[in-house]
Each structure stands twice: as C-alpha cells, then as structure tokens.
Write a protein that holds these residues in place. Structure first.
Motif, short mmCIF file in Angstrom:
data_model
loop_
_atom_site.label_atom_id
_atom_site.label_comp_id
_atom_site.label_asym_id
_atom_site.label_seq_id
_atom_site.Cartn_x
_atom_site.Cartn_y
_atom_site.Cartn_z
N LEU A 1 10.14 -9.90 10.58
CA LEU A 1 9.19 -8.89 10.66
C LEU A 1 8.25 -8.82 11.93
CD1 LEU A 1 7.56 -6.88 8.77
CD2 LEU A 1 6.32 -8.68 7.96
N MET A 2 8.70 -9.83 12.68
CA MET A 2 8.17 -9.75 14.07
C MET A 2 8.80 -8.90 15.42
SD MET A 2 5.37 -11.40 13.53
CE MET A 2 5.30 -11.62 11.80
N HIS A 3 10.09 -8.28 14.61
CA HIS A 3 10.64 -7.37 15.41
C HIS A 3 10.83 -6.07 14.72
CE1 HIS A 3 11.57 -11.19 17.35
NE2 HIS A 3 12.10 -10.49 18.35
N PHE A 4 11.15 -4.90 15.61
CA PHE A 4 11.34 -3.62 14.79
C PHE A 4 12.57 -3.14 15.19
CE2 PHE A 4 6.38 -2.78 14.90
CZ PHE A 4 6.23 -3.76 13.70
N GLN A 5 13.18 -1.94 14.33
CA GLN A 5 14.20 -1.31 14.97
C GLN A 5 13.81 0.40 14.56
OE1 GLN A 5 16.74 -2.88 11.57
NE2 GLN A 5 17.50 -0.58 11.59
N CYS A 6 14.46 1.38 15.31
CA CYS A 6 14.16 2.70 15.05
C CYS A 6 15.02 3.07 13.90
CB CYS A 6 14.84 3.38 16.32
SG CYS A 6 14.56 5.39 16.06
N ILE A 7 14.17 3.81 12.96
CA ILE A 7 14.72 4.49 11.80
C ILE A 7 15.54 5.47 12.01
CG2 ILE A 7 12.97 6.19 11.30
CD1 ILE A 7 12.78 5.42 8.52
N CYS B 1 18.45 5.75 17.27
CA CYS B 1 18.49 6.46 18.42
C CYS B 1 19.19 5.69 19.63
CB CYS B 1 17.46 7.04 18.89
SG CYS B 1 16.23 5.48 19.38
N GLY B 2 19.55 4.46 19.53
CA GLY B 2 20.17 3.83 20.36
C GLY B 2 19.20 2.54 21.07
N GLN B 3 17.98 2.81 20.78
CA GLN B 3 16.96 1.93 21.30
C GLN B 3 17.30 0.41 20.63
OE1 GLN B 3 14.27 1.49 23.18
NE2 GLN B 3 13.80 -0.76 22.44
N PRO B 4 17.30 -0.54 21.57
CA PRO B 4 17.43 -1.95 20.92
C PRO B 4 16.45 -2.39 20.16
CG PRO B 4 18.09 -1.85 23.29
CD PRO B 4 17.71 -0.55 22.89
N ILE B 5 16.78 -3.38 19.28
CA ILE B 5 15.68 -4.21 18.54
C ILE B 5 14.55 -4.26 19.71
CG2 ILE B 5 14.96 -6.19 17.14
CD1 ILE B 5 18.33 -5.95 16.06
N TRP B 6 13.22 -4.27 19.20
CA TRP B 6 12.34 -4.81 20.25
C TRP B 6 11.20 -5.84 19.32
CZ3 TRP B 6 12.37 -0.11 18.17
CH2 TRP B 6 11.20 0.48 17.54
N PRO B 7 10.70 -6.50 20.04
CA PRO B 7 9.44 -7.61 19.62
C PRO B 7 8.17 -6.72 19.51
CG PRO B 7 10.03 -8.34 21.70
CD PRO B 7 10.88 -7.16 21.47
N ILE B 8 7.41 -7.11 18.43
CA ILE B 8 6.38 -6.46 18.46
C ILE B 8 5.19 -6.79 19.39
CG2 ILE B 8 6.25 -5.91 16.00
CD1 ILE B 8 4.13 -8.97 17.16
N GLY B 9 4.40 -6.19 19.61
CA GLY B 9 3.40 -6.45 20.77
C GLY B 9 2.01 -7.38 20.33
N PRO B 10 1.48 -8.03 21.12
CA PRO B 10 0.47 -9.29 20.58
C PRO B 10 -0.82 -8.44 20.08
CG PRO B 10 0.47 -9.04 22.81
CD PRO B 10 1.88 -8.34 22.43
N ASP B 11 -1.11 -7.09 20.21
CA ASP B 11 -2.18 -6.33 19.98
C ASP B 11 -2.00 -5.49 18.81
OD1 ASP B 11 -3.52 -7.39 22.02
OD2 ASP B 11 -2.57 -5.71 23.26
N LEU B 12 -0.93 -5.64 18.07
CA LEU B 12 -0.64 -4.86 17.03
C LEU B 12 -1.24 -5.29 15.58
CD1 LEU B 12 0.99 -2.30 15.41
CD2 LEU B 12 2.83 -4.03 14.99
N HIS B 13 -2.14 -4.38 15.04
CA HIS B 13 -3.05 -4.81 13.80
C HIS B 13 -2.70 -3.21 13.10
CE1 HIS B 13 -5.25 -6.68 10.94
NE2 HIS B 13 -6.20 -5.82 10.92
#
Length: 277
Positions: A134-140, A143-155
């Motif tokens: 859950l600490m990593h996101f993907q595009c629904i 689109c080709g965007q690699p999996i990315w980690p969430i930023g520290p400021d996300l709430h």
C-alpha cells in the motif's frame, strides 16, 4: 504452551546461521492494526461498510476504482493513514537487531501490505511482499508509468460517516489518471506485479545462497484463510530448512516433522525466543 518448546525455540534462534521470517496478518495485529477475520471483525473496523452490507472480499476489488473511486480510496486511504501512523511493535526491532547487530542474514516473506518492515529499518532488498504494498501506487489506466512509491506528505482526507475520500484523489504522475495501490486484490487482473516479481527473484537467490546453512524459518501470524505465507514457509523448510517454528495463537498446528508450534502472538513469541536458552 510447553516451556520445553520455548527452550527449543531459543536454542534454534541462538544457533542458526540465517533466518527466514514468514509474516502474516498476525504480525500487524500485535501493533494494534485491525483483524479482518470474519465479517464481524471487518465491519467493526469499517461501520459504513456494515451499513451497506459490503464484505471485505467485495470492497477489496479493483472495480471500485472505476465504479466509485471516492469509496475505493476511502477504504484504502483509511488503511494507508492507519499504517502510516501506527508504530511497529517491539518484535520488529528484536528481529532487526538480530539481523544487524549479530550479523545474522535474514529475509522477510510477508503477505502484509503495510510497509512496517521497511519502516522498522529492514532493507528493500531483503523483503518480499507477495501481495504488493500500500506504500506504492500504479496507474489505473496502465499508461506505462512504472510503479512509484508514495511521498512522505501524502495524507488522504476521509469522511468517517460514509468512508468517502475527499478530492484530490491520488493520480498518475505521467498521465494524470487515477492511481490505485499496488496491491493484489480479489479478481485483480490489472495488478502490476513487476515490483513483486523482482522481489521474488531476490528471495529465490537468497534461499539458494543459504540452503546449505543452518536455516531457521519462523512463521509469524500466518493463517489458513489465505495460506500463501504458510505454504511458502513449509515449502522452504521441506527443501532447505533446518528448523521450523510456527507462531499462531489460533492455528499453530503443523503436520510437518520436527517442527515447533507456539500458540501465542507474534510479539510475545519473538520476545520469548530471543532470550538466552
């Protein structure tokens, strides 16, 4: 619980040359995270879903991100906020000390998506999260965007009355479409498994490296409902392991020979077996 079993577990802990940790939901429960065991436990944690009669298997389905994105992110956003603010229990630190201070090689195989092993200080290259994170996101929209980690400021802001997430919802940094957690959900044919596949490759290399060593396998809080962790730990033990300890307050029984079963929680078990025999 047999005191002799604890002594045997302590001996295995003190003599091992490498440790494989298999961690299920019970590892997180001891940190205060909710137990989704059965509808009653799930609905206790999410009253708005009880009103709707929505079960865990239903809400944990990727179709909600298109059908009702605010509800989907309400559920996963609540979990994200909870995991982010919850402190891992002291058992995590005991394992890390064994790894770092005693220089005992260790690998984590976990079905938990909370990122608590990384939060404790374990390195990414020694963890396999078989259901994603859950600490990593993907595009629904893939689109080709690699999996990315969430930023520290996300709430994420969640309306507690109806469990709906407020705008703005997480989006893809490349195409701007809605993002979703990089978690394997039910009926999930769009899960991006590239990150977990790379983790599996490292896991298999690690097992091959230590197969001729005194390898201790400790399975912590892994149930039979979704038995991925249990089956993996059993498979490794049967093929390469020297010692096997199953820790589970409700489902500790193990049919394999020469194994130890400790019917207690993960935190208490780690504290008990880490003491000198």
């Amino acid at each position: 619980m047999n005191e002799q079993s604890i002594i045997r577990a302590q001996k295995a802990w003190s003599e091992c040359e490498a440790i494989l940790i298999g961690a299920g939901a019970g590892m997180g429960v001891d940190s205060g995270l909710p137990d989704f065991r059965g509808d009653s436990g799930f609905w206790k944690a999410y009253p708005p879903l009880k009103k709707l009669g929505v079960q865990f298997e239903e809400i944990a389905d990727p179709h909600w991100f298109k059908k009702n994105p605010a509800l989907a992110w309400g559920f996963y956003g609540h979990r994200f906020n909870l995991y982010r603010k919850t402190k891992p229990h002291e058992g995590f630190n005991i394992l890390l000390e064994k790894n770092c201070e005693e220089k005992i090689p260790m690998f984590i195989f976990t079905s938990n998506v909370d990122g608590h092993f990384q939060k404790t200080g374990f390195q990414e290259n020694q963890i396999m999260e078989c259901h994603g994170s859950l600490m990593h996101f993907q595009c629904i929209e893939e689109c080709g965007q690699p999996i990315w980690p969430i930023g520290p400021d996300l709430h994420l802001q969640i309306n507690t009355d109806n469990l709906l997430a407020k705008e703005p919802l997480p989006n893809c940094p490349q195409c701007g479409s809605l993002a979703r957690p990089n978690i394997l959900m039910f009926s999930d044919f769009a899960w991006n498994s590239t990150r977990t596949y790379a983790q599996r490759q490292r896991f298999e290399i690690w097992i091959e490296k230590f197969k001729n060593k005194n390898l201790l396998i400790i399975e912590l809080g892994a149930g039979t409902n979704i038995p991925t962790v249990r089956l993996t730990c059993e498979e490794v033990y049967q093929s390469t392991g020297n010692q096997f300890i199953r820790v589970n307050p409700r489902e500790s029984k193990c049919e394999l020979q020469n194994t130890l079963s400790l019917p207690i929680g993960a935190k208490d078990a780690i504290k008990a077996i880490s003491r000198n025999p």
